[in-house]
Design an enzyme around this catalytic site. Sequence first.
Site, PDB file in Angstrom:
ATOM      1  N   HIS A 134       0.757  -1.232   0.014  1.00 18.36           N
ATOM      2  CA  HIS A 134      -0.221   0.017   0.073  1.00 18.36           C
ATOM      3  C   HIS A 134       0.900   1.417  -0.004  1.00 18.36           C
ATOM      4  O   HIS A 134       0.275   2.144   0.448  1.00 18.36           O
ATOM      5  CB  HIS A 134      -0.838  -0.109   1.032  1.00 18.36           C
ATOM      6  CG  HIS A 134      -1.872  -1.011   1.182  1.00 18.36           C
ATOM      7  ND1 HIS A 134      -2.630  -1.451   2.258  1.00 18.36           N
ATOM      8  CD2 HIS A 134      -2.490  -1.853   0.246  1.00 18.36           C
ATOM      9  CE1 HIS A 134      -3.520  -2.569   1.895  1.00 18.36           C
ATOM     10  NE2 HIS A 134      -3.312  -2.541   0.605  1.00 18.36           N
TER      11      HIS A 134
ATOM     12  N   CYS B  74       2.339  14.234 -13.468  1.00 20.70           N
ATOM     13  CA  CYS B  74       3.313  13.512 -14.137  1.00 20.70           C
ATOM     14  C   CYS B  74       3.971  12.196 -13.501  1.00 20.70           C
ATOM     15  O   CYS B  74       4.622  11.775 -14.049  1.00 20.70           O
ATOM     16  CB  CYS B  74       4.479  14.549 -14.376  1.00 20.70           C
ATOM     17  SG  CYS B  74       5.438  14.977 -12.784  1.00 20.70           S
TER      18      CYS B  74
ATOM     19  N   CYS C 135       5.550  20.856 -12.370  1.00 26.32           N
ATOM     20  CA  CYS C 135       4.869  20.494 -13.791  1.00 26.32           C
ATOM     21  C   CYS C 135       3.217  21.357 -13.413  1.00 26.32           C
ATOM     22  O   CYS C 135       2.598  21.269 -14.726  1.00 26.32           O
ATOM     23  CB  CYS C 135       4.678  18.990 -14.064  1.00 26.32           C
ATOM     24  SG  CYS C 135       3.464  18.266 -13.110  1.00 26.32           S
TER      25      CYS C 135
END
Length: 246
Positions: free
Chosen positions: A122, A133, A153
């Site tokens: 997990h 991204c 980004c």
Amino acid sequence: MNQEISVSEKLKSLLSKGTKVVVLTGAGISAESGVPTFRGEEGLWKKFRPEELATFDAFMANPELVWEWYEYRRKIIEDIKPNPGHLALIDFQNHFDKFDLITQNVDGLHHQAGSENVIELHGNIRRNKCIQCGKKYESLEGTIEGIPPKCPCGGNIRPDVVWFGEMLPQDAINYSFAVSQDCDLFFSVGTSAVVHPAASLPLIAKRGGAYVVEINISPTEITHIVDESLFGKSGEILPSLVKLFK
Ligand code: BJW
Ligand code: ZN
């Protein structure tokens, strides 16, 4: 406390070097280190609704709230240390020729204890990633400050954990299925065994012919299918098992 425990002759005989062993851990193994579990009386989800916090939709709807919740959780685990349960698994690793440790926990305590090649199903709460991204961040260095921080980004940064409805890391789950199917002895430790696909692993092990042992402070969803239940704290039971082979 490192007292004697009563286990079956079958389990004693399986604690030999050549046995192929898999251990699956859940939040209960870290409880004695002070990490809250999810379910149960003291569980995190007595106070918080998982669907409001542990899903991608929740993050998209309220990124600030979800980020703050994970910051709160990170604070809790800032100074925690592995407990005797985590440490006993190092003796397991050293004793058995074939040993695999699979965890649902995101706290990194197995790694901190010195376990090698831990399969984290997990994710890890100390790591982050960009939702746009996919870049992974071991620290927040290189991100743009905010709640949540942003990737250069432009994407929001989220914790690198697996939320409900999300796929588990493919390699990790494939490997876990394979070793569970092929082991001789499988331990399910400190997990309520309700969250799939992790909860399927003891069943897969059993179907593959393994002897399945559960270690928990109380009965769980899988108690009726396991071969042996050892009821008590994992921080006491695991070290007692080590004494049987060390
Ligand atoms: C002690 C102790 C001491 C205390 N000593 N013991 C099949 C059937 C039904 C549903 C599904 C299914 N397959 C998939 C699903 C959906 C869903 C699911 O399982 N839902 C069920 C709850 C009904 N699964 C998923 O969505 C998973 N993804 C998936 O399947 O992708 C494929 C897919 C995609 C899209 C559509 C369809 C399929 C992802 C699951 C992700 C789980 N994420 C969380 C949050 C992680 C991030 C975070 O930390 O915030 O992971 S949920 C939470 O539960 C966390 C845990 O790892 C996980 C398991 O909990 P755990 O470890 O068992 O803890 P507790 O608290 O439940 O239990 C603690 C135990 O310890 C108790 O038993 C105590 O008694 C015991 N204990 N002290 C020993 N000292
Ligand atoms: Zn990005």
